[in-house]
Write a protein that holds these residues in place. Structure first.
Motif, PDB file in Angstrom:
ATOM      1  N   SER A  65       7.482   5.696   7.128  1.00 16.05           N
ATOM      2  CA  SER A  65       6.655   5.394   5.965  1.00 16.05           C
ATOM      3  C   SER A  65       5.508   6.395   5.954  1.00 16.05           C
ATOM      4  O   SER A  65       5.274   7.089   6.948  1.00 16.05           O
ATOM      5  N   HIS A  80       5.615   0.846   3.543  1.00 13.98           N
ATOM      6  CA  HIS A  80       4.599   1.011   4.592  1.00 13.98           C
ATOM      7  C   HIS A  80       4.057  -0.322   5.082  1.00 13.98           C
ATOM      8  O   HIS A  80       3.703  -1.198   4.295  1.00 13.98           O
ATOM      9  N   LEU A  84       0.909  -0.421  11.283  1.00 15.25           N
ATOM     10  CA  LEU A  84       1.400   0.701  12.091  1.00 15.25           C
ATOM     11  C   LEU A  84       0.244   1.617  12.482  1.00 15.25           C
ATOM     12  O   LEU A  84      -0.661   1.863  11.680  1.00 15.25           O
ATOM     13  N   THR A  85       0.290   2.114  13.708  1.00 15.57           N
ATOM     14  CA  THR A  85      -0.788   2.990  14.182  1.00 15.57           C
ATOM     15  C   THR A  85      -0.275   4.333  14.692  1.00 15.57           C
ATOM     16  O   THR A  85      -1.021   5.304  14.706  1.00 15.57           O
ATOM     17  N   HIS A  86       0.975   4.393  15.134  1.00 14.90           N
ATOM     18  CA  HIS A  86       1.543   5.624  15.693  1.00 14.90           C
ATOM     19  C   HIS A  86       1.955   6.537  14.546  1.00 14.90           C
ATOM     20  O   HIS A  86       2.861   6.214  13.783  1.00 14.90           O
ATOM     21  N   ALA A  87       1.249   7.670  14.412  1.00 14.88           N
ATOM     22  CA  ALA A  87       1.505   8.529  13.247  1.00 14.88           C
ATOM     23  C   ALA A  87       1.288   9.999  13.568  1.00 14.88           C
ATOM     24  O   ALA A  87       0.571  10.348  14.498  1.00 14.88           O
ATOM     25  N   LYS A  89      -0.359  13.199  11.572  1.00 14.17           N
ATOM     26  CA  LYS A  89      -1.307  13.339  10.469  1.00 14.17           C
ATOM     27  C   LYS A  89      -1.603  14.803  10.201  1.00 14.17           C
ATOM     28  O   LYS A  89      -1.548  15.629  11.104  1.00 14.17           O
ATOM     29  N   SER A 103      -0.382  11.017   6.306  1.00 18.80           N
ATOM     30  CA  SER A 103       0.043  10.398   7.566  1.00 18.80           C
ATOM     31  C   SER A 103       1.465   9.895   7.420  1.00 18.80           C
ATOM     32  O   SER A 103       1.809   9.294   6.399  1.00 18.80           O
ATOM     33  N   PHE A 105       4.341   7.566   9.502  1.00 20.58           N
ATOM     34  CA  PHE A 105       4.476   6.565  10.555  1.00 20.58           C
ATOM     35  C   PHE A 105       5.946   6.249  10.792  1.00 20.58           C
ATOM     36  O   PHE A 105       6.750   6.315   9.869  1.00 20.58           O
ATOM     37  N   TYR A 106       6.252   5.870  12.036  1.00 19.86           N
ATOM     38  CA  TYR A 106       7.553   5.293  12.358  1.00 19.86           C
ATOM     39  C   TYR A 106       7.320   3.870  12.830  1.00 19.86           C
ATOM     40  O   TYR A 106       6.388   3.609  13.601  1.00 19.86           O
ATOM     41  N   SER A 107       8.166   2.958  12.386  1.00 19.90           N
ATOM     42  CA  SER A 107       8.112   1.604  12.910  1.00 19.90           C
ATOM     43  C   SER A 107       8.822   1.594  14.260  1.00 19.90           C
ATOM     44  O   SER A 107       9.666   2.444  14.528  1.00 19.90           O
TER      45      SER A 107
END
Length: 161
Positions: A65, A80, A84-87, A89, A103, A105-107
């Motif tokens: 996302s 999205h 989620l925090t791992h991104a 950028k 940014s 992100f992957y789930s």
């Protein structure tokens, strides 16, 4: 860990074909974004075009996302999850100033292809920055044209052509 789409197909790709396939996805993504972000589009529409082509180019497209933040406005892809925090950028710099960021992100625990995916995100952020700069110039030119047209009409009304 989730498998890439290519892994799930019945055709097995050798490592070189895998790299070429990923490169083709990235090139197609950049081409489509550049082709589809015209000055006539709104910021929201441009962001949707970016999401439409960026997410399928990621290593795990079904779990990716994205969020674009510009001048305090936040536009997120439909899928999205705000937790989620791992991104990865990339800053969006317009006229030498940072005005936002892109940014991705992957789930779950899906790993990014750090170098390759970061380069793609950086290129898209750069394209978006150039679009924003062109949009600003276009708006300034439109305003100047209105002013000139108004002055011309005033002069014509006074018989000073």
């Amino acid at each position: 860990m989730l498998k890439k789409k290519e892994d799930q197909s019945s055709v097995k790709l050798n490592p070189n074909e895998f790299v070429l396939s990923d490169s083709l996805k990235e090139i197609t993504c950049l081409y489509e974004i550049r082709r589809n972000i015209g000055l006539e589009l709104s910021m929201a529409n441009v962001c949707q075009q970016i999401f439409k082509h960026l997410l399928p180019a990621m290593k795990y497209p079904d779990h990716a996302s994205a969020v674009i933040e510009i001048d305090g406005i936040r536009i997120a892809s439909k899928n999205h999850d705000h937790n989620l925090t791992h991104a990865l950028k990339s800053r969006i710099n317009v006229n030498g100033k940072t005005c936002g960021q892109l940014s991705v992100f992957y789930s779950g625990n899906n790993p990014f292809l750090q170098l390759e995916e970061q380069r793609l995100i950086d290129a898209i952020a750069s394209d978006l920055a150039r679009w924003l700069e062109r949009k600003q110039v276009d708006e300034i030119l439109r305003e100047r044209l209105k002013e000139i047209t108004c002055l011309y009409e005033i002069r014509r009304g006074m018989g000073l052509e």
